[in-house]
Design a protein around this motif. Sequence first.
Motif, PDB file in Angstrom:
ATOM      1  N   HIS A   1      -7.239 -51.981  -1.674  1.00 33.73           N
ATOM      2  CA  HIS A   1      -7.034 -51.708  -3.168  1.00 33.73           C
ATOM      3  C   HIS A   1      -7.505 -52.862  -3.994  1.00 33.73           C
ATOM      4  O   HIS A   1      -7.109 -54.038  -3.463  1.00 33.73           O
ATOM      5  CB  HIS A   1      -5.685 -51.039  -3.261  1.00 33.73           C
ATOM      6  CG  HIS A   1      -4.633 -51.986  -3.782  1.00 33.73           C
ATOM      7  ND1 HIS A   1      -3.814 -52.355  -2.868  1.00 33.73           N
ATOM      8  CD2 HIS A   1      -4.113 -52.283  -4.990  1.00 33.73           C
ATOM      9  CE1 HIS A   1      -2.732 -53.404  -3.327  1.00 33.73           C
ATOM     10  NE2 HIS A   1      -3.072 -53.259  -4.655  1.00 33.73           N
TER      11      HIS A   1
ATOM     12  N   LYS B   1      -6.185 -50.714 -11.850  1.00 33.35           N
ATOM     13  CA  LYS B   1      -6.085 -50.656 -10.383  1.00 33.35           C
ATOM     14  C   LYS B   1      -7.189 -49.672  -9.877  1.00 33.35           C
ATOM     15  O   LYS B   1      -7.321 -48.802 -10.477  1.00 33.35           O
ATOM     16  CB  LYS B   1      -4.583 -50.267 -10.050  1.00 33.35           C
ATOM     17  CG  LYS B   1      -3.544 -51.092 -10.470  1.00 33.35           C
ATOM     18  CD  LYS B   1      -2.181 -50.510 -10.161  1.00 33.35           C
ATOM     19  CE  LYS B   1      -1.219 -51.329 -10.470  1.00 33.35           C
ATOM     20  NZ  LYS B   1       0.030 -50.906 -10.024  1.00 33.35           N
TER      21      LYS B   1
ATOM     22  N   TYR C   1      -7.898 -47.520  -6.054  1.00 36.80           N
ATOM     23  CA  TYR C   1      -7.338 -47.429  -4.638  1.00 36.80           C
ATOM     24  C   TYR C   1      -8.356 -46.712  -3.858  1.00 36.80           C
ATOM     25  O   TYR C   1      -9.177 -46.222  -4.506  1.00 36.80           O
ATOM     26  CB  TYR C   1      -6.174 -46.507  -4.681  1.00 36.80           C
ATOM     27  CG  TYR C   1      -5.055 -47.039  -5.527  1.00 36.80           C
ATOM     28  CD1 TYR C   1      -4.054 -47.715  -4.824  1.00 36.80           C
ATOM     29  CD2 TYR C   1      -4.877 -46.893  -6.791  1.00 36.80           C
ATOM     30  CE1 TYR C   1      -3.015 -48.450  -5.268  1.00 36.80           C
ATOM     31  CE2 TYR C   1      -3.739 -47.503  -7.286  1.00 36.80           C
ATOM     32  CZ  TYR C   1      -2.756 -48.281  -6.809  1.00 36.80           C
ATOM     33  OH  TYR C   1      -1.727 -48.721  -7.309  1.00 36.80           O
TER      34      TYR C   1
END
Length: 78
Positions: free
Chosen positions: A54, A76, A78
């Motif tokens: 990630h 972010k 993932y």
Amino acid sequence: MLTTFQQLGGSQKTASYSCQGSVTMDRHINLQCSNVNDQSYLLTIQGYVYPDGHMEGTETAININDSNYNHVYSWKAY
């Protein structure tokens, strides 16, 4: 890169950016991007690729024609 962003209380917006940069051997991400439709909008993207794959970092958006336009976002993936 297509980015989608939304300021509190506002509607979602999208923009396309062309980016150049690198991912270093020690997993740091460094990109410089310009808006494909209006090159006065620039992004500086910095982040890190974690061992599990990630990624997290920051994105700073500026407009070279407006010194008051300076936004910092966290991201972010993932």
